[in-house]
Scaffold this active site. Sequence first.
Site, PDB file in Angstrom:
ATOM      1  N   GLU A  41     -67.699  -0.557 -18.517  1.00 16.46           N
ATOM      2  CA  GLU A  41     -69.052  -0.735 -17.932  1.00 16.46           C
ATOM      3  C   GLU A  41     -70.024   0.211 -18.624  1.00 16.46           C
ATOM      4  O   GLU A  41     -69.763   1.405 -18.733  1.00 16.46           O
ATOM      5  CB  GLU A  41     -69.001  -0.477 -16.423  1.00 16.46           C
ATOM      6  CG  GLU A  41     -70.345  -0.306 -15.742  1.00 16.46           C
ATOM      7  CD  GLU A  41     -71.309  -1.481 -15.889  1.00 16.46           C
ATOM      8  OE1 GLU A  41     -70.906  -2.631 -15.701  1.00 16.46           O
ATOM      9  OE2 GLU A  41     -72.492  -1.220 -16.226  1.00 16.46           O
ATOM     10  N   ARG A 115     -75.415  -6.185  -1.498  1.00 15.22           N
ATOM     11  CA  ARG A 115     -74.671  -6.281  -2.772  1.00 15.22           C
ATOM     12  C   ARG A 115     -73.790  -5.061  -2.971  1.00 15.22           C
ATOM     13  O   ARG A 115     -72.669  -5.165  -3.474  1.00 15.22           O
ATOM     14  CB  ARG A 115     -75.647  -6.358  -3.957  1.00 15.22           C
ATOM     15  CG  ARG A 115     -76.302  -7.689  -4.144  1.00 15.22           C
ATOM     16  CD  ARG A 115     -77.519  -7.536  -5.047  1.00 15.22           C
ATOM     17  NE  ARG A 115     -77.136  -7.190  -6.402  1.00 15.22           N
ATOM     18  CZ  ARG A 115     -76.941  -8.061  -7.376  1.00 15.22           C
ATOM     19  NH1 ARG A 115     -77.096  -9.343  -7.137  1.00 15.22           N
ATOM     20  NH2 ARG A 115     -76.606  -7.677  -8.584  1.00 15.22           N
ATOM     21  N   TYR A 224     -83.305 -11.520   6.662  1.00 18.52           N
ATOM     22  CA  TYR A 224     -82.099 -11.540   7.499  1.00 18.52           C
ATOM     23  C   TYR A 224     -81.529 -10.130   7.632  1.00 18.52           C
ATOM     24  O   TYR A 224     -81.801  -9.274   6.797  1.00 18.52           O
ATOM     25  CB  TYR A 224     -81.042 -12.501   6.936  1.00 18.52           C
ATOM     26  CG  TYR A 224     -80.712 -12.361   5.462  1.00 18.52           C
ATOM     27  CD1 TYR A 224     -79.832 -11.392   5.000  1.00 18.52           C
ATOM     28  CD2 TYR A 224     -81.265 -13.235   4.523  1.00 18.52           C
ATOM     29  CE1 TYR A 224     -79.509 -11.286   3.653  1.00 18.52           C
ATOM     30  CE2 TYR A 224     -80.952 -13.127   3.173  1.00 18.52           C
ATOM     31  CZ  TYR A 224     -80.064 -12.159   2.746  1.00 18.52           C
ATOM     32  OH  TYR A 224     -79.744 -12.056   1.413  1.00 18.52           O
ATOM     33  N   ASP A 301     -72.338 -14.681 -14.305  1.00 14.28           N
ATOM     34  CA  ASP A 301     -73.649 -14.964 -14.909  1.00 14.28           C
ATOM     35  C   ASP A 301     -73.566 -15.088 -16.425  1.00 14.28           C
ATOM     36  O   ASP A 301     -74.430 -15.720 -17.038  1.00 14.28           O
ATOM     37  CB  ASP A 301     -74.644 -13.844 -14.563  1.00 14.28           C
ATOM     38  CG  ASP A 301     -75.292 -14.048 -13.192  1.00 14.28           C
ATOM     39  OD1 ASP A 301     -74.902 -14.998 -12.479  1.00 14.28           O
ATOM     40  OD2 ASP A 301     -76.184 -13.256 -12.839  1.00 14.28           O
TER      41      ASP A 301
END
Length: 397
Positions: A41, A115, A224, A301
């Site tokens: 990463e 997330r 929400y 993605d």
Amino acid sequence: MAQGNGKARDERPFIISGGGIGGLATAYALAHKGFPVRVIEQAAEFREVGAGIQLGPNIFRALARIGLKDAVLADAHVPTGMEMRDAITGKVITQIPLGTQCQGRFGEPYAVTHRHDIHAVFLNACRGNNLVTLENNQRVDAYEDHGDHVSVILASGERIEGRALIGCDGMWSQIRDRIVGDGKPRVSGHIAYRAVIKREDVPKDLWRPDVVLWAGPRTHFVHYPLRRGELYNLVAVFHSDHYEEGWNAEGSKELLWEHFKGEVPQVLRMLERIETWRMWVLCDREPVKNWSKNRVTLLGDAAHPMLQYLAQGACMATEDAVILSEKVAEQPDDIPAAFIAYQNARYLRTARVQIMARVYGEFYHARGPTAELRDMMLSARTLEQSYEGIAWLYDGP
Ligand SMILES: Cc1cc2nc3c(=O)[nH]c(=O)nc-3n(C[C@H](O)[C@H](O)[C@H](O)COP(=O)(O)OP(=O)(O)OC[C@H]3O[C@@H](n4cnc5c(N)ncnc54)[C@H](O)[C@@H]3O)c2cc1C
């Protein structure tokens, strides 16, 4: 270690470029099947920025297959329903129950989560599995496919050897450049502003336990609760040709106000609560059929970036991860064939989500007779028709 068939077992790790939701889900899913994995990463830490995401029943079916469903649900919020309202008149267009009725029809819940929380579930699962090695502050710059293994070249100049490479490096994937070569993502002309606030900062009369979507001309606004109801998520989307590459820039309040100023007080009062908005320029790509080449494949993605109107990008990345691990486990001695089997199992489903997400976006932002037609069609639907209309998605994978 020797395999039953007498062949030496390949102990080299699968190398994963990118430790977002897709990369970590894949790392854990492969380790869960007994394969060593090394995640590279580029960011200084494994962390998700951003706000809330919605999780359709389909992601829970995938999560159950790797034993992480309960962990994701633990911090999530299960909304009672989804309500769509006209942002100019305030009228309810449609209401769909999402609680026990949704669970009854699809066999899995509909939930919303931060997330950060779902990413943390994958991260903790990876940290708890000694087949996963996590490395941050390292960027994948290039790779060589040698036929029987891959070499991955990091920005530091280090070369690492792996059994295969999986590009989970997101919308602007460099690995995609070499496999698909379709240039930059398509800029949709839509911008999302996102913010998360504490429950106590939401005006009492405006707090709702469900997902509420205010559809306006060339805008929509969704809110929400998150994290067991302790937080509240706000997403405002509007059309604009403003462009900035990457994610998560700070968004100007004036630009937002220009697009929402004619809308009902419930929308404006909620928008006024936010001091700092984060902005995303929304992009996607045309669906493609081939995103695997020999020992290199794409996921999430990087493989099929989509607009967020069906709330499925993270769900699709998680489904990809589970199915990829299953295909690899079915034929561990033929990784190129396993990658093709994975891609073939995924490309039409993800293409459908990419295309339908654009259609939903047009529907949410409709004006004039198109908006009237939308309202007429949606308000006439029975609950069964609403559920059946989305069953192609929620009944999978
Ligand atoms: C406004 C908005 C709302 C959304 N709402 C929802 C929703 O409700 N439900 C849902 O399911 N999805 C939603 N999504 C989509 C979802 O957030 C994404 O689809 C998902 O996070 C993609 O995960 P990923 O791991 O494929 O990519 P990313 O999250 O982009 O992760 C890619 C990772 O790769 C790293 N990386 C990149 N290049 C390199 C390199 N060369 N070397 C090493 N590392 C590298 C990056 O640093 C990053 O950590 C939404 C998206 C947006 C913009």
